[in-house]
Design an enzyme around this catalytic site. Structure first.
Site, PDB file in Angstrom:
ATOM      1  N   ASP A  69       0.892  -1.162   0.000  1.00 42.37           N
ATOM      2  CA  ASP A  69       0.000   0.000   0.000  1.00 42.37           C
ATOM      3  C   ASP A  69       0.928   1.208   0.000  1.00 42.37           C
ATOM      4  OD1 ASP A  69      -1.616   2.139   0.464  1.00 42.37           O
ATOM      5  OD2 ASP A  69      -2.679   1.262   2.174  1.00 42.37           O
ATOM      6  N   VAL A  70       0.966   1.926  -1.133  1.00 44.63           N
ATOM      7  CA  VAL A  70       1.961   3.005  -1.253  1.00 44.63           C
ATOM      8  C   VAL A  70       1.696   4.150  -0.281  1.00 44.63           C
ATOM      9  CG1 VAL A  70       2.567   2.466  -3.663  1.00 44.63           C
ATOM     10  CG2 VAL A  70       0.756   4.156  -3.172  1.00 44.63           C
ATOM     11  N   TYR A 161      -8.214  14.988  -7.564  1.00 45.79           N
ATOM     12  CA  TYR A 161      -7.257  14.197  -8.337  1.00 45.79           C
ATOM     13  C   TYR A 161      -6.207  15.105  -8.984  1.00 45.79           C
ATOM     14  CZ  TYR A 161      -5.577  11.149 -12.102  1.00 45.79           C
ATOM     15  OH  TYR A 161      -4.794  10.439 -12.965  1.00 45.79           O
ATOM     16  N   LYS A 165      -2.009  15.405  -8.678  1.00 42.80           N
ATOM     17  CA  LYS A 165      -1.136  15.223  -9.838  1.00 42.80           C
ATOM     18  C   LYS A 165      -0.299  16.476 -10.118  1.00 42.80           C
ATOM     19  CE  LYS A 165      -2.214  10.959 -10.661  1.00 42.80           C
ATOM     20  NZ  LYS A 165      -1.219   9.891 -10.538  1.00 42.80           N
ATOM     21  N   THR A 196      -7.611   1.925 -19.547  1.00 45.33           N
ATOM     22  CA  THR A 196      -7.238   1.012 -18.454  1.00 45.33           C
ATOM     23  C   THR A 196      -8.464   0.879 -17.547  1.00 45.33           C
ATOM     24  OG1 THR A 196      -6.586   2.748 -16.923  1.00 45.33           O
ATOM     25  CG2 THR A 196      -4.852   1.944 -18.385  1.00 45.33           C
ATOM     26  N   THR A 199      -9.844   4.329 -16.498  1.00 43.95           N
ATOM     27  CA  THR A 199     -10.750   5.077 -17.371  1.00 43.95           C
ATOM     28  C   THR A 199     -12.062   4.334 -17.579  1.00 43.95           C
ATOM     29  OG1 THR A 199      -9.336   4.196 -19.119  1.00 43.95           O
ATOM     30  CG2 THR A 199      -9.219   6.540 -18.735  1.00 43.95           C
TER      31      THR A 199
HETATM   32  N1  NAD Z   1      -5.521   5.766 -17.532  1.00 41.33           N
HETATM   33  C1  NAD Z   1      -5.464   7.076 -17.716  1.00 41.33           C
HETATM   34  O1  NAD Z   1      -6.119   7.639 -18.619  1.00 41.33           O
HETATM   35  C2  NAD Z   1      -4.567   7.909 -16.853  1.00 41.33           C
HETATM   36  C3  NAD Z   1      -4.392   9.263 -17.199  1.00 41.33           C
HETATM   37  C4  NAD Z   1      -3.573  10.050 -16.419  1.00 41.33           C
HETATM   38  C5  NAD Z   1      -2.915   9.505 -15.319  1.00 41.33           C
HETATM   39  N2  NAD Z   1      -3.107   8.195 -15.009  1.00 41.33           N
HETATM   40  C6  NAD Z   1      -2.390   7.674 -13.847  1.00 41.33           C
HETATM   41  O2  NAD Z   1      -1.691   6.506 -14.202  1.00 41.33           O
HETATM   42  C7  NAD Z   1      -1.501   5.706 -13.036  1.00 41.33           C
HETATM   43  C8  NAD Z   1      -1.896   4.277 -13.351  1.00 41.33           C
HETATM   44  O3  NAD Z   1      -3.266   4.265 -13.672  1.00 41.33           O
HETATM   45  P1  NAD Z   1      -3.921   3.183 -14.650  1.00 41.33           P
HETATM   46  O4  NAD Z   1      -4.664   3.942 -15.660  1.00 41.33           O
HETATM   47  O5  NAD Z   1      -2.932   2.196 -15.046  1.00 41.33           O
HETATM   48  O6  NAD Z   1      -5.012   2.594 -13.632  1.00 41.33           O
HETATM   49  P2  NAD Z   1      -5.289   1.113 -13.102  1.00 41.33           P
HETATM   50  O7  NAD Z   1      -6.462   1.270 -12.213  1.00 41.33           O
HETATM   51  O8  NAD Z   1      -5.367   0.170 -14.260  1.00 41.33           O
HETATM   52  O9  NAD Z   1      -3.994   0.750 -12.252  1.00 41.33           O
HETATM   53  C9  NAD Z   1      -3.738   1.335 -11.008  1.00 41.33           C
HETATM   54  C10 NAD Z   1      -3.066   0.289 -10.119  1.00 41.33           C
HETATM   55  O10 NAD Z   1      -2.693   0.926  -8.891  1.00 41.33           O
HETATM   56  C11 NAD Z   1      -3.007   0.031  -7.830  1.00 41.33           C
HETATM   57  N3  NAD Z   1      -3.183   0.766  -6.583  1.00 41.33           N
HETATM   58  C12 NAD Z   1      -4.234   1.537  -6.221  1.00 41.33           C
HETATM   59  N4  NAD Z   1      -4.048   2.001  -4.979  1.00 41.33           N
HETATM   60  C13 NAD Z   1      -2.876   1.510  -4.545  1.00 41.33           C
HETATM   61  C14 NAD Z   1      -2.156   1.623  -3.335  1.00 41.33           C
HETATM   62  N5  NAD Z   1      -2.618   2.327  -2.296  1.00 41.33           N
HETATM   63  N6  NAD Z   1      -0.957   0.991  -3.237  1.00 41.33           N
HETATM   64  C15 NAD Z   1      -0.484   0.239  -4.263  1.00 41.33           C
HETATM   65  N7  NAD Z   1      -1.141   0.074  -5.417  1.00 41.33           N
HETATM   66  C16 NAD Z   1      -2.319   0.712  -5.560  1.00 41.33           C
HETATM   67  C17 NAD Z   1      -4.265  -0.675  -8.283  1.00 41.33           C
HETATM   68  O11 NAD Z   1      -4.470  -1.891  -7.568  1.00 41.33           O
HETATM   69  C18 NAD Z   1      -4.011  -0.870  -9.762  1.00 41.33           C
HETATM   70  O12 NAD Z   1      -3.373  -2.101 -10.027  1.00 41.33           O
HETATM   71  C19 NAD Z   1      -2.314   6.358 -11.921  1.00 41.33           C
HETATM   72  O13 NAD Z   1      -1.441   7.102 -11.099  1.00 41.33           O
HETATM   73  C20 NAD Z   1      -3.259   7.279 -12.666  1.00 41.33           C
HETATM   74  O14 NAD Z   1      -3.623   8.393 -11.907  1.00 41.33           O
HETATM   75  C21 NAD Z   1      -3.923   7.384 -15.741  1.00 41.33           C
END
Ligand code: NAD
Length: 267
Positions: A69-70, A161, A165, A196, A199
């Site tokens: 858990d980060v 959010y 960021k 993902t 989204t």
């Molecule tokens: N998908 C997008 O369009 C998008 C756009 C901008 C930024 N992001 C960022 O990219 C990153 C990854 O997102 P993604 O799209 O791959 O989403 P995702 O939901 O597919 O993956 C996120 C992962 O983080 C893990 N996670 C959540 N809380 C956690 C915690 N407390 N400790 C450890 N792991 C934890 C989840 O279990 C999951 O496996 C995030 O930081 C998100 O904000 C995503």
């Protein structure tokens, strides 16, 4: 002259990747392993991280997984220590784990705000802090944080959010100034719409299946914002991460990098 593989690859390097069970984190772990790195995968979803690590090992790569858990500093420290314990050191950390927080700022619940700050901002700081001594021991390395296109395009209902960021972007810029003398580069990526679980959360039916109509509408809307008419896949972010992690990115530090199809400039 060095080969492209030497410059753009990660042979002999060790990387820690958080959020590695899904989406951008999973793609990054897989791309890094394919580029030759040994990877330590961390995620709240420990089983999911282990599944991804097992897939990497089955393909001939080197990977271990650990639940984390980060938002908990000691758990992040333990994850980063795995890199030294299992693979002899650390060259790259990707602080990718993150969560959304939907709702308007005027009615933002304090508990929800604390939770997202803990994961999206403090979790990134913990990852950086744990990694710095190990990176310095190897004479330098690369820290990669994940910001968001939300810092460029304010959208009602995504304020908490976006605040986290924007914090990641500032953390990245300042930390790059502080650790550059130890050969450590610090960069952030700010993904645009990338398909993902993150989204897709708004696009599901009550039974959890995908609402195909909502999904198609989302894709069309996101495509309409991009001059190249594109919505990203997780691997588009992973390839940018690879560039920044590798020797090819050696002149890059303190910046926010945007794989977003040009969407934040409009169309
Ligand atoms: N998908 C997008 O369009 C998008 C756009 C901008 C930024 N992001 C960022 O990219 C990153 C990854 O997102 P993604 O799209 O791959 O989403 P995702 O939901 O597919 O993956 C996120 C992962 O983080 C893990 N996670 C959540 N809380 C956690 C915690 N407390 N400790 C450890 N792991 C934890 C989840 O279990 C999951 O496996 C995030 O930081 C998100 O904000 C995503």
């Amino acid at each position: 002259m060095r080969t492209l593989n030497e410059v753009f690859g990660l042979a002999g390097r060790v990387a820690v990747v958080t959020g590695a069970a899904s989406g951008i984190g999973r793609a990054t772990a897989e791309v890094f392993a394919g580029a030759g790195a040994a990877v330590v995968l961390g995620d709240l979803d420990a089983e999911g991280a282990e599944r991804v690590a097992a897939g990497i090992r089955a393909g001939g790569g080197r990977a271990v997984a650990q639940g984390v858990d980060v938002a908990k500093r000691s758990e992040v420290e333990s994850l980063v220590a795995r890199a030294a314990r299992d693979f002899g050191g650390l060259d790259v950390i990707c602080n990718i784990a993150g969560i959304p927080c939907d709702g308007r700022l005027e009615s933002l619940d304090e508990k929800a705000f604390d939770r997202i700050l803990g994961i999206n901002l403090k979790g990134v700081l913990y990852g950086c802090q744990a990694a710095i001594p190990l990176l310095a021991q190897r004479g330098g390395g690369s820290i990669l944080n994940v910001s968001s296109g939300a810092i460029d395009l304010p959208v009602a209902g995504y304020g908490a959010y976006a605040i986290t960021k924007a914090g990641v972007a500032q953390l990245t810029a300042t930390l790059a100034q502080e650790v550059g003398d130890r050969g450590i580069r610090v960069n952030a990526i700010a993904p645009g719409a990338t398909v993902t679980a993150f989204t897709e959360r708004h696009l599901k039916n009550p039974d959890g299946s995908m609402n195909q109509e909502a999904f198609a509408g989302f894709i069309t809307k996101m495509q309409s914002m991009s001059p190249i008419g594109m919505v990203g896949e997780a691997v588009d972010q992973a390839w940018l991460m690879l560039y920044l992690a590798s020797e090819a990115g050696r002149f890059c530090t303190g910046q926010v990098w945007r794989a977003n199809g040009g969407s934040t400039h409009g169309r």
